[in-house]
Design a protein around this motif. Structure first.
Motif, short mmCIF file in Angstrom:
data_model
loop_
_atom_site.label_atom_id
_atom_site.label_comp_id
_atom_site.label_asym_id
_atom_site.label_seq_id
_atom_site.Cartn_x
_atom_site.Cartn_y
_atom_site.Cartn_z
N SER A 123 -3.21 3.92 1.83
CA SER A 123 -4.26 3.78 0.80
C SER A 123 -5.22 2.65 1.12
N GLY A 124 -4.80 1.70 1.93
CA GLY A 124 -5.66 0.58 2.33
C GLY A 124 -6.47 0.83 3.59
N ASP A 125 -6.25 1.98 4.24
CA ASP A 125 -7.00 2.30 5.46
C ASP A 125 -8.47 2.54 5.14
N THR A 126 -9.34 2.10 6.05
CA THR A 126 -10.77 2.38 5.92
C THR A 126 -11.05 3.77 6.47
N MET A 127 -12.24 4.27 6.22
CA MET A 127 -12.61 5.58 6.74
C MET A 127 -12.66 5.56 8.27
N ASP A 128 -12.99 4.42 8.87
CA ASP A 128 -12.94 4.32 10.34
C ASP A 128 -11.50 4.52 10.82
N GLN A 129 -10.54 3.96 10.10
CA GLN A 129 -9.13 4.12 10.48
C GLN A 129 -8.66 5.56 10.26
N VAL A 130 -9.12 6.19 9.19
CA VAL A 130 -8.80 7.59 8.94
C VAL A 130 -9.36 8.45 10.08
N ALA A 131 -10.60 8.20 10.46
CA ALA A 131 -11.24 8.96 11.54
C ALA A 131 -10.48 8.78 12.85
N ALA A 132 -10.05 7.56 13.13
CA ALA A 132 -9.31 7.29 14.37
C ALA A 132 -7.96 8.00 14.37
N ALA A 133 -7.30 8.03 13.23
CA ALA A 133 -6.01 8.72 13.14
C ALA A 133 -6.20 10.22 13.34
N ALA A 134 -7.23 10.77 12.76
CA ALA A 134 -7.51 12.21 12.93
C ALA A 134 -7.89 12.50 14.38
N ALA A 135 -8.65 11.62 15.00
CA ALA A 135 -9.08 11.82 16.38
C ALA A 135 -7.88 11.83 17.33
N THR B 42 -15.19 2.02 3.41
CA THR B 42 -14.53 2.47 2.19
C THR B 42 -13.06 2.73 2.48
N THR B 43 -12.19 2.25 1.59
CA THR B 43 -10.76 2.51 1.77
C THR B 43 -10.40 3.84 1.13
N VAL B 44 -9.27 4.35 1.52
CA VAL B 44 -8.78 5.60 0.93
C VAL B 44 -8.62 5.42 -0.58
N ALA B 45 -8.07 4.28 -0.99
CA ALA B 45 -7.89 4.02 -2.42
C ALA B 45 -9.22 4.01 -3.16
N ASP B 46 -10.24 3.40 -2.57
CA ASP B 46 -11.55 3.31 -3.22
C ASP B 46 -12.32 4.63 -3.18
N MET C 41 0.83 -1.17 0.00
CA MET C 41 0.00 0.00 0.00
C MET C 41 0.88 1.24 0.00
N ALA C 42 0.26 2.39 -0.20
CA ALA C 42 1.00 3.64 -0.30
C ALA C 42 0.50 4.64 0.73
N VAL C 43 1.41 5.48 1.21
CA VAL C 43 1.03 6.54 2.13
C VAL C 43 0.46 7.70 1.32
N ILE C 44 -0.71 8.17 1.74
CA ILE C 44 -1.39 9.29 1.10
C ILE C 44 -1.54 10.40 2.14
N PRO C 45 -0.98 11.59 1.91
CA PRO C 45 -1.19 12.69 2.85
C PRO C 45 -2.52 13.37 2.55
N LEU C 46 -3.38 13.44 3.56
CA LEU C 46 -4.65 14.16 3.42
C LEU C 46 -4.65 15.37 4.34
N ALA C 47 -5.36 16.39 3.95
CA ALA C 47 -5.62 17.52 4.84
C ALA C 47 -6.87 17.14 5.62
N ALA C 48 -6.81 17.21 6.93
CA ALA C 48 -7.92 16.76 7.76
C ALA C 48 -8.42 17.89 8.64
N HIS C 49 -9.72 18.15 8.55
CA HIS C 49 -10.35 19.13 9.42
C HIS C 49 -11.32 18.38 10.34
N PHE C 50 -11.01 18.36 11.61
CA PHE C 50 -11.87 17.72 12.60
C PHE C 50 -12.86 18.77 13.08
N HIS C 51 -14.15 18.50 12.94
CA HIS C 51 -15.18 19.47 13.31
C HIS C 51 -14.96 19.94 14.75
#
Length: 84
Positions: free
Chosen positions: A23-35, A66-70, A1-11
């Protein structure tokens, strides 16, 4: 998989942060990383509420599996993370 840098705004946070995700992370994993970089620091925890991710400006969130790649997100695109 590949590292993708995203800009994240936590409400509720006043800072948009660069969030490296896989790129293989799910949206739950993205949310947890941002949290990990916002909840308890700039944003109050909301136990029992689900974290969701949507593309900046979108009305509906991505499905949680949904994965980051998808998702079709490109490097440095902004996502919004919020408690549902």
């Amino acid at each position: 998989m590949a590292v993708i840098p995203l800009a994240a705004h936590f409400h509720g946070d006043f800072v948009i942060k660069l969030l490296p995700v896989d790129s293989g992370d799910t949206m739950d994993q993205v949310a947890a990383a941002a949290a990990a970089n916002a909840v308890g620091i700039h944003v109050a925890d909301q136990p029992g509420r689900t974290l969701r991710v949507r593309k900046q400006g979108a009305e509906t969130p991505y499905p949680r599996t949904t994965t980051v790649a998808d998702s079709g997100l490109e490097p440095t695109e902004c996502v919004e993370i919020y408690f549902e």
